[in-house]
Design an enzyme around this catalytic site. Sequence first.
Site, PDB file in Angstrom:
ATOM      1  N   ARG A 260       0.874  -1.174   0.000  1.00 53.28           N
ATOM      2  CA  ARG A 260       0.000   0.000   0.000  1.00 53.28           C
ATOM      3  C   ARG A 260       0.908   1.219   0.000  1.00 53.28           C
ATOM      4  NH1 ARG A 260      -5.544  -0.897   1.617  1.00 53.28           N
ATOM      5  NH2 ARG A 260      -5.851  -3.008   2.405  1.00 53.28           N
TER       6      ARG A 260
ATOM      7  N   HIS B 204       1.725   7.079  -0.291  1.00 53.04           N
ATOM      8  CA  HIS B 204       0.671   8.081  -0.195  1.00 53.04           C
ATOM      9  C   HIS B 204       1.090   9.301   0.617  1.00 53.04           C
ATOM     10  CE1 HIS B 204      -1.918   4.216  -0.344  1.00 53.04           C
ATOM     11  NE2 HIS B 204      -1.648   4.620  -1.577  1.00 53.04           N
TER      12      HIS B 204
ATOM     13  N   LYS C 147       1.638  11.872  10.128  1.00 50.77           N
ATOM     14  CA  LYS C 147       0.949  10.627  10.480  1.00 50.77           C
ATOM     15  C   LYS C 147       1.659   9.927  11.622  1.00 50.77           C
ATOM     16  CE  LYS C 147      -0.621   9.674   5.775  1.00 50.77           C
ATOM     17  NZ  LYS C 147      -0.454   8.818   4.600  1.00 50.77           N
TER      18      LYS C 147
ATOM     19  N   HIS D  26       4.257   7.773   2.313  1.00 50.23           N
ATOM     20  CA  HIS D  26       4.215   6.620   3.222  1.00 50.23           C
ATOM     21  C   HIS D  26       3.594   5.410   2.533  1.00 50.23           C
ATOM     22  CE1 HIS D  26       1.964   4.116   6.186  1.00 50.23           C
ATOM     23  NE2 HIS D  26       3.182   4.051   6.677  1.00 50.23           N
TER      24      HIS D  26
ATOM     25  N   TYR E 236      -3.636   4.098  11.633  1.00 46.77           N
ATOM     26  CA  TYR E 236      -3.073   5.396  11.281  1.00 46.77           C
ATOM     27  C   TYR E 236      -3.822   6.502  12.016  1.00 46.77           C
ATOM     28  CZ  TYR E 236      -2.573   2.862   6.741  1.00 46.77           C
ATOM     29  OH  TYR E 236      -2.342   1.959   5.740  1.00 46.77           O
TER      30      TYR E 236
ATOM     31  N   ASP F 253      -2.475   2.636  -6.883  1.00 44.75           N
ATOM     32  CA  ASP F 253      -1.064   2.671  -6.498  1.00 44.75           C
ATOM     33  C   ASP F 253      -0.136   2.331  -7.666  1.00 44.75           C
ATOM     34  OD1 ASP F 253      -1.908   3.362  -3.983  1.00 44.75           O
ATOM     35  OD2 ASP F 253      -1.313   1.483  -3.024  1.00 44.75           O
TER      36      ASP F 253
END
Length: 178
Positions: free
Chosen positions: A58, A61, A71, A118, A131, A165
């Site tokens: 993932r 971002h 974050k 991230h 998160y 992504d």
Amino acid sequence: MELIPTDFEGLAVLQPKVFEDARGSFVKTYHEGAFRELGLEFRPQEEFFSVSRKDVVRGMHFQIPPVPQAKVVFCLSGRVLDVVLDLRRASRTYGKSFARELSAANREILFIPAGFAHGFLTLADDTIVFYQASAMHSPAHDQGIRWDSFGFDWPVAKPILSERDQNFPSLKQFVTPF
């Protein structure tokens, strides 16, 4: 809470205090005063979690100004290789990445300042990553860098990725506003 410094300005690994007894354990993941004492200015505005299978990537971002996000990230179940990429043009670590295994077992927390992309690779099935973000999600400011475009050697042969992504621009194509 103990701060473990990194070579990236503002980026920190945190080791929370863990309280254990016959019932199990208790971990405080955020305390505004404790963060401030460690030199970390952070006030969560939004929080969420993801559940992923093994070998999911993932990322990478971030949100651009005027709605950038710092974050706080940690792993509630399973394990991830958490990766951040410095997008801050004036930083001595611009374009460099940092990686750290976060797991339910080590209970480490990553504090990621605004200006970093991230992402993570899940190392176990049913991995839950939690998160907290310092700004609300803003679709108009939500962006990303292609996961395989910045020289990081991801330890996975066939990652599972979202279409989104896979279609982000490379680091070379991205003009940073940070």
